[in-house]
Design an enzyme around this catalytic site. Structure first.
Site, PDB file in Angstrom:
ATOM      1  NE  ARG A  75      34.330  40.231  32.346  1.00 11.66           N
ATOM      2  CZ  ARG A  75      35.270  41.099  32.769  1.00 11.66           C
ATOM      3  NH1 ARG A  75      35.681  42.089  31.990  1.00 11.66           N
ATOM      4  NH2 ARG A  75      35.812  40.952  33.948  1.00 11.66           N
ATOM      5  CG  ASP A 134      38.050  38.700  32.489  1.00 14.33           C
ATOM      6  OD1 ASP A 134      37.798  38.251  33.615  1.00 14.33           O
ATOM      7  OD2 ASP A 134      38.557  39.818  32.306  1.00 14.33           O
ATOM      8  CG  HIS A 158      40.200  38.962  35.793  1.00 13.26           C
ATOM      9  ND1 HIS A 158      38.864  39.284  35.800  1.00 13.26           N
ATOM     10  CD2 HIS A 158      40.824  39.928  36.513  1.00 13.26           C
ATOM     11  CE1 HIS A 158      38.678  40.405  36.488  1.00 13.26           C
ATOM     12  NE2 HIS A 158      39.854  40.814  36.939  1.00 13.26           N
ATOM     13  CG  ASP A 192      43.160  42.709  35.818  1.00 13.36           C
ATOM     14  OD1 ASP A 192      43.623  41.711  35.223  1.00 13.36           O
ATOM     15  OD2 ASP A 192      41.996  43.108  35.660  1.00 13.36           O
ATOM     16  CD  GLU A 193      39.809  43.898  39.280  1.00  9.07           C
ATOM     17  OE1 GLU A 193      39.127  44.733  39.882  1.00  9.07           O
ATOM     18  OE2 GLU A 193      39.453  43.363  38.219  1.00  9.07           O
ATOM     19  CE1 TYR A 245      39.939  51.377  32.795  1.00  4.28           C
ATOM     20  CE2 TYR A 245      38.390  50.144  34.135  1.00  4.28           C
ATOM     21  CZ  TYR A 245      39.659  50.300  33.618  1.00  4.28           C
ATOM     22  OH  TYR A 245      40.635  49.394  33.924  1.00  4.28           O
ATOM     23  CD  GLU A 281      32.234  44.059  33.217  1.00  2.91           C
ATOM     24  OE1 GLU A 281      32.327  44.992  32.390  1.00  2.91           O
ATOM     25  OE2 GLU A 281      33.180  43.731  33.970  1.00  2.91           O
TER      26      GLU A 281
HETATM   27  C1  ACM Z   1      40.754  46.313  35.393  1.00  9.31           C
HETATM   28  O1  ACM Z   1      39.889  47.183  35.221  1.00  9.31           O
HETATM   29  N1  ACM Z   1      40.569  45.311  36.260  1.00  9.31           N
HETATM   30  C2  ACM Z   1      42.013  46.349  34.661  1.00  9.31           C
END
Ligand code: ACM
Length: 540
Positions: free
Chosen positions: A165, A194, A264, A330-331, A422, A473
């Site tokens: 980011r 990403d 991602h 992820d995601e 985080y 970010e």
């Molecule tokens: C994440 O925070 N998507 C691993």
């Protein structure tokens, strides 16, 4: 009522020696060691103090210590490969097969001795010596007489950095690794790809950085923000990566590179739109943050994509000497697979019952590639969803319940649940400097229960350790990265190193004043939210 705690920088301890009551200087070591025994006396480092090592394997550690003392305190100590005890700092690797990273440190008026269980132990003994040095230049380096026995609670003590980011130069990556080493942390998780960029040179696919490391602009302010059309780019060459790996090795830090698939992945798809489920549509690296189900496509299960995965994960495995490769996972927005006829056909042919099973197919494919190179796979906790082989390590970023599930299924698990670890979450509600999410105060990081409750002893043994993550970010500069990191890295470090019976928020808080002086000595930026939220007054 306002509670005001004055934190003195020169607190003393009072002990009885024979008949006499004697004052000893309080030591402030983070992370708190397993056992400290202070005695009367002190050792002063002077210009003729020599750092001695018994074998040459310890020379990088000896030079590390001499560099630190020279850089921050102005004493240029020499290093000798010869064992002689008096008036020196002696480093010994006992190589005794006991807990990796364990050490014993003895300081007497005659000198300093560090006996490590292994080379890592010697290095951590040095870190403790560093914590006994003055926190300001210009003060004589007088260390208190002490015997410290210490070893880590967890074998995995990690910190992550998202360089996608926002991109950070090699000089800062090295500094970041130094910060980890100063906290006895031993893994650096490097998030390299990403939606917004691909940031590592691939000799097998030069176009990945030629096109995928660039974006046309980004949003300004908080999401959705205003679009700012400023081109942004950057990536690390193989030569730079090797330089960082060598730097980390001298600091007992292993690097875990992450290439995030099968979601991602917009930087891959900007380079190869044909790898998506909408191959005819041109694509761009993402200009803003988030998952964006609506816009961001994912990898399609085609022969060209599997060739690609084989090539890049093979090259990554060859480049990084560490045991672990992170595959992301992820995601992944499954709607693209649901809407793609070709993908549905692939799933039918391969007996994959749903999109979660397809995700597992991708993860398992990469696992085979890196296993052939002798490496072990790590993935975010979504890799569990469609089933994954037991020898894969799970990184728990969502609720601890997902970590618990991984542990119970017999996976070695790294705990980095976002609500506690985080560091892109701002530290206090009133802190405008970093991003919209939070707060995650220092006390909460310290309170993170790394081992989930109600596990058997055997299950607990699958908790490999914990990690902090720094997504960037809203962290465009090194200034903000340090601001987000400090002092919370210190709380995480103590949580993941010190034994449970040494965990005390009050004691940790009482060490903070000195720790902030260390940040100043290192020239690191930091947040002072802790002093505001605890009604603690700094003495400056
Ligand atoms: C994440 O925070 N998507 C691993």
């Amino acid at each position: 009522m306002l509670r005001t705690i004055l934190m003195a920088t020169s607190v003393t301890l009072s002990v009885l020696v024979g008949e006499a009551q004697v004052s000893l200087r309080k030591v402030n070591i983070i992370p708190e060691p397993v056992h400290i025994a202070q005695t009367v006396g002190e050792f002063m480092i002077n210009r003729s103090t020599i750092i001695r090592v018994a074998d040459k394997e310890l020379l990088p550690s000896a030079f590390y210590l001499s560099d630190y003392i020279n850089h921050y305190l102005g004493y240029p100590l020499s290093v000798e490969k010869r064992e002689r005890k008096a008036e020196s700092i002696l480093l010994i690797n006992k190589n005794n097969g006991e807990v990796s990273g364990g050490y014993q440190l003895t300081i007497t008026p005659q000198g300093i001795e560090v006996h490590g269980n292994d080379a890592a132990g010697v290095f951590y003994g040095i870190q403790t010596v560093i914590q006994l040095l003055p926190t300001r230049a210009g003060i004589l380096p007088i260390l208190p007489a002490v015997t410290i026995t210490d070893y880590p609670r967890f074998a995995y003590r990690g910190m992550h950095l998202d360089v996608v980011r926002h991109f950070f130069p090699v000089a800062f990556i090295k500094k970041y690794i130094d910060y980890l080493a100063l906290h006895k942390m031993n893994y650096f998780h490097w998030h390299l790809t990403d939606d917004q960029a691909w940031r590592i040179e691939m000799k097998c696919r030069p176009e990945l950085t030629l096109r995928g490391s660039l974006r046309e602009g980004e949003i300004e302010g908080l999401y959705p923000g205003l679009y700012k059309p400023l081109p942004y780019g950057g990536y690390y060459t193989h030569e730079q990566v090797k330089e960082v790996i060598a730097y980390a090795k001298d600091r007992q830090v292993t690097i875990i590179p992450e290439i995030d698939i099968p979601g991602h992945c917009m930087a891959v798809l900007a380079t190869y739109p044909e790898f998506s489920t909408t191959p005819d549509e041109p694509k761009k690296t993402a200009l803003t943050w988030g998952i964006f189900n609506k816009y961001n496509n994912v990898l399609a299960p085609t022969p060209a994509v599997f060739d690609f995965l084989r090539e890049v994960f093979s090259e990554l495995s060859d480049l990084f000497p560490g045991q672990y490769i992170h595959v992301g996972g992820d995601e992944c927005a499954k709607r693209w697979w649901q809407e793609s006829e070709l993908t549905q056909q692939f799933m039918k042919t391969h007996g994959l019952v749903d999109e979660k099973a397809l995700q597992s197919y991708f993860i398992d494919f990469v696992k085979q590639v890196i296993n052939e190179k002798g490496k072990t796979l790590i993935g975010w906790d979504e890799i569990l969803e469609g089933g994954v082989s037991k020898d894969c390590v799970v990184m728990n970023w969502r609720k601890p319940a997902y970590g618990k599930k991984a542990i119970k299924a017999g996976h070695r698990t790294i705990m980095t649940s976002s609500a506690w670890s985080y560091f892109n979450l701002k530290e206090s509600r009133t802190q405008p400097e970093i991003g919209p999410r939070g707060p995650l105060p220092l006390e909460k990081v310290y309170a993170y229960e790394i081992v989930p409750d109600s596990l058997t002893t055997v299950q607990e043994s699958f908790v490999w350790g914990a990690q902090g993550c720094l997504w960037t970010e809203y962290v465009p500069t090194t200034w903000k990265a340090e601001f987000a990191l400090f002092p919370r890295l210190s709380a995480l470090a103590e949580n993941v190193w010190s034994p449970v019976n040494k965990k005390s928020w009050e004691r940790f808080a009482s060490k903070m004043e000195i720790q902030f002086e260390r940040f100043e000595l290192w020239g690191a930026r930091y947040s002072e939210s802790f002093f505001r939220t605890q009604d603690v007054v700094r003495q400056r």
